[in-house]
Scaffold this motif. Structure first.
Motif, mmCIF file in Angstrom:
data_model
loop_
_atom_site.group_PDB
_atom_site.id
_atom_site.type_symbol
_atom_site.label_atom_id
_atom_site.label_comp_id
_atom_site.label_asym_id
_atom_site.label_seq_id
_atom_site.Cartn_x
_atom_site.Cartn_y
_atom_site.Cartn_z
ATOM 1 N N UNK A 245 0.736 -1.241 -0.200
ATOM 2 C CA UNK A 245 0.088 -0.040 -0.010
ATOM 3 C C UNK A 245 0.964 1.468 0.023
ATOM 4 N N UNK A 246 0.487 2.148 -0.797
ATOM 5 C CA UNK A 246 1.205 3.390 -0.785
ATOM 6 C C UNK A 246 0.288 4.666 -0.409
ATOM 7 N N UNK A 247 0.531 4.791 0.902
ATOM 8 C CA UNK A 247 -0.502 5.856 1.658
ATOM 9 C C UNK A 247 0.004 7.281 1.231
ATOM 10 N N UNK A 248 1.155 7.396 0.617
ATOM 11 C CA UNK A 248 1.683 8.880 0.392
ATOM 12 C C UNK A 248 0.734 9.256 -0.827
ATOM 13 N N UNK A 249 0.918 8.519 -1.937
ATOM 14 C CA UNK A 249 -0.003 8.872 -2.985
ATOM 15 C C UNK A 249 -1.491 8.802 -2.917
ATOM 16 N N UNK A 250 -1.953 7.768 -1.971
ATOM 17 C CA UNK A 250 -3.305 7.538 -1.451
ATOM 18 C C UNK A 250 -4.012 8.549 -0.762
ATOM 19 N N UNK A 251 -3.180 9.564 -0.472
ATOM 20 C CA UNK A 251 -3.878 10.473 0.294
ATOM 21 C C UNK A 251 -3.498 12.130 -0.056
ATOM 22 N N UNK A 252 -2.025 12.058 -0.482
ATOM 23 C CA UNK A 252 -1.317 13.422 -0.934
ATOM 24 C C UNK A 252 -1.366 14.189 0.049
ATOM 25 N N UNK A 253 -1.339 13.785 1.273
ATOM 26 C CA UNK A 253 -1.188 14.764 2.424
ATOM 27 C C UNK A 253 -0.420 13.993 3.574
ATOM 28 N N UNK A 254 0.663 14.722 3.952
ATOM 29 C CA UNK A 254 1.625 14.319 4.902
ATOM 30 C C UNK A 254 0.991 13.998 6.216
ATOM 31 N N UNK A 255 0.038 14.787 6.598
ATOM 32 C CA UNK A 255 -0.539 14.400 7.964
ATOM 33 C C UNK A 255 -1.746 13.390 7.836
ATOM 34 N N UNK A 256 -1.799 12.927 6.769
ATOM 35 C CA UNK A 256 -2.841 11.708 6.331
ATOM 36 C C UNK A 256 -2.136 10.413 6.241
ATOM 37 N N UNK A 257 -0.817 10.476 6.131
ATOM 38 C CA UNK A 257 0.122 9.310 5.780
ATOM 39 C C UNK A 257 0.245 8.242 6.665
#
Lengths: 104, 348
Positions: B267-279
């Protein structure tokens, strides 16, 4: 009748039903062979309708717990298998070896 | 396949569908219900469900088996596990791949690589050829970027994952990287997938921006069909109506794909959210949901990053996240890389 006696009766009836189904399947297979020889199609909706009407009429005369719809559903299974027997019969002789079955 | 007929269908219409299916060599099981007729279709014949659906009286056609074979669990019931040096992908250990979005310069690559290694990452990510939404955005350093990433990965004993955008890049990337990454925009670039199927290097296949799970697995099938069995699937968020995040990370895809397929799911949570605080929250959720690994963007100085700065973690945030994951992973019977510092402590 006791539960055991009823179950024994059901076993005897199943024995007779399976033997009758076997005789019916042999006939269907023979029909498949004839259909192949004269180039008829496996699926004949007209004939299937006649079979359903016939068994419904027989059932109606018995006045038992099986409804006309129930006998139709049961005979749909019987004819599904008859069609399959005829397909295998025809494929065996046209070289189209029946491939292992997969669900499509 | 199951063919559901419309209500109040005529006998002729049902007969016509059965006749067509029988002609195609299929066995048909007819079930007449109170309101509808349902046909169960079994056999090895080639039937196009879309053509059946267009026939008179047909309400809908439901396919039972998956259109992909090699990627399916029916074909291979046991999980796919493969070794890359000392890294075992698809096993009990959750593998974390981290690094910058793009290689920018030597100092940035080295500082970031050292930081992710310290925190417990097993592989380094970093782009040299960047697929940017705009042609005027930074496009990556090309081969020079690969050289920098390769050197940093070697120094810190990490495997390198980098994106391949085009067939023409396979040869040069093959010289430097340990894993080919196929980006979301290229998930259905079938010529590229076919070519990667001919290589014998792992392929990390991201889910397309609006790809269904089935389309994603069919793309994996292209690589597997070429004989390359080392495919890792990577969920990276899909496009939905929601604008609060860059993409909607589909956490539910993890258990779904793991049931349908034997391939490891990252899973890539960085592109998945696009927001540092949600990674970090999404990374924690992904591990809890059974992901086999994570792909996380970390930058030594995100505020000055040349791409994706807003979704890149500061090294300290990545450290904290890894510590949290070390608590979550054991709860579901998984392990995650121990803190290298703690390991050094034991060795003494």
């Amino acid at each position: 009748m006791t539960l055991d006696a009823l179950r024994a009766e059901i076993d005897r009836l199943d024995d007779a039903i399976v033997r009758l189904l076997d005789r019916r399947a042999r006939c269907a297979s023979e029909v498949g062979r004839l259909k192949r020889e004269i180039g008829m199609r496996i699926y004949e909706p007209g004939r299937e309708a006649v079979v359903i009407a016939h068994v419904k009429a027989v059932n109606a005369g018995l006045d038992g717990p099986l409804t006309a719809e129930a006998i139709e559903r049961l005979y749909e299974r019987v004819m599904d298998e008859a069609r399959r027997i005829q397909r295998v019969e025809i494929e065996r002789h046209t070289g189209g070896a029946s491939a292992p079955e997969t669900e499509s | 396949m199951v063919v559901v007929m419309k209500e109040r269908v005529s006998t002729e219409q049902v007969e016509c569908v059965i006749a067509h299916l029988v002609e195609l060599g299929m066995d048909v099981h007819r079930s007449t219900g109170a309101a509808r007729v349902v046909l169960g279709v079994v056999g090895s014949g080639k039937v196009d469900p879309r053509l059946i659906e267009l026939m008179e009286g047909v309400h809908e056609v439901l396919r039972i088996t998956e259109p992909y074979k090699l990627a399916s669990r029916t074909f291979k019931p046991e999980d796919t596990v493969f070794q890359m040096g000392d890294v075992r992908v698809g096993g009990d250990e959750v593998i974390v791949i981290a690094g910058p979005c793009s290689a920018e310069n030597e100092a940035q690559v080295n500082t970031t690589t050292a930081a992710v290694k310290r925190a417990g990452a097993k592989m380094l990510r970093g782009g040299a050829f960047k697929p940017r939404s705009s042609p005027y955005s930074f496009q990556g350093l090309g081969e020079e970027g690969l050289r920098l990433l390769h050197a940093a990965a070697n120094t810190h004993d990490l495997r390198l994952v980098t994106e391949v955008m085009d067939i023409s890049q396979i040869e040069v990337i093959d010289r430097y990287a340990d894993v080919f990454q196929v980006g979301a925009r290229n998930m259905q670039n079938f010529t590229l997938l076919r070519e990667l199927g001919r290589t014998r290097k792992p392929v990390l296949l991201k889910r397309g921006i609006s790809a269904t799970v089935e389309e994603w697995l069919l793309s994996a099938e292209y690589v597997l069909a070429g004989g390359n069995t080392q495919v890792v699937l990577c969920e990276r968020g899909i496009r939905t109506f929601e604008t609060a995040t860059r993409n909607t990370l589909d956490i539910s895809a993890i258990p779904i794909v793991k049931q349908l397929s034997h391939l490891p799911v990252f899973v890539d949570p960085s592109h998945g959210t696009g927001r540092r605080d949600k990674v970090a929250p999404m990374a924690r959720a992904a591990v809890a949901a059974g992901a086999d690994g994570l792909l996380i963007e970390v930058h030594c100085d995100p505020d000055h990053a040349m791409s994706d700065g807003a979704q890149s973690l500061y090294p300290a945030q990545f450290d904290r996240l890894m510590a949290e994951l070390r608590i979550i992973a054991p709860a579901i019977g998984r392990s995650i890389c121990l803190e290298p510092i703690a390991r050094r402590g034991w060795a003494r």
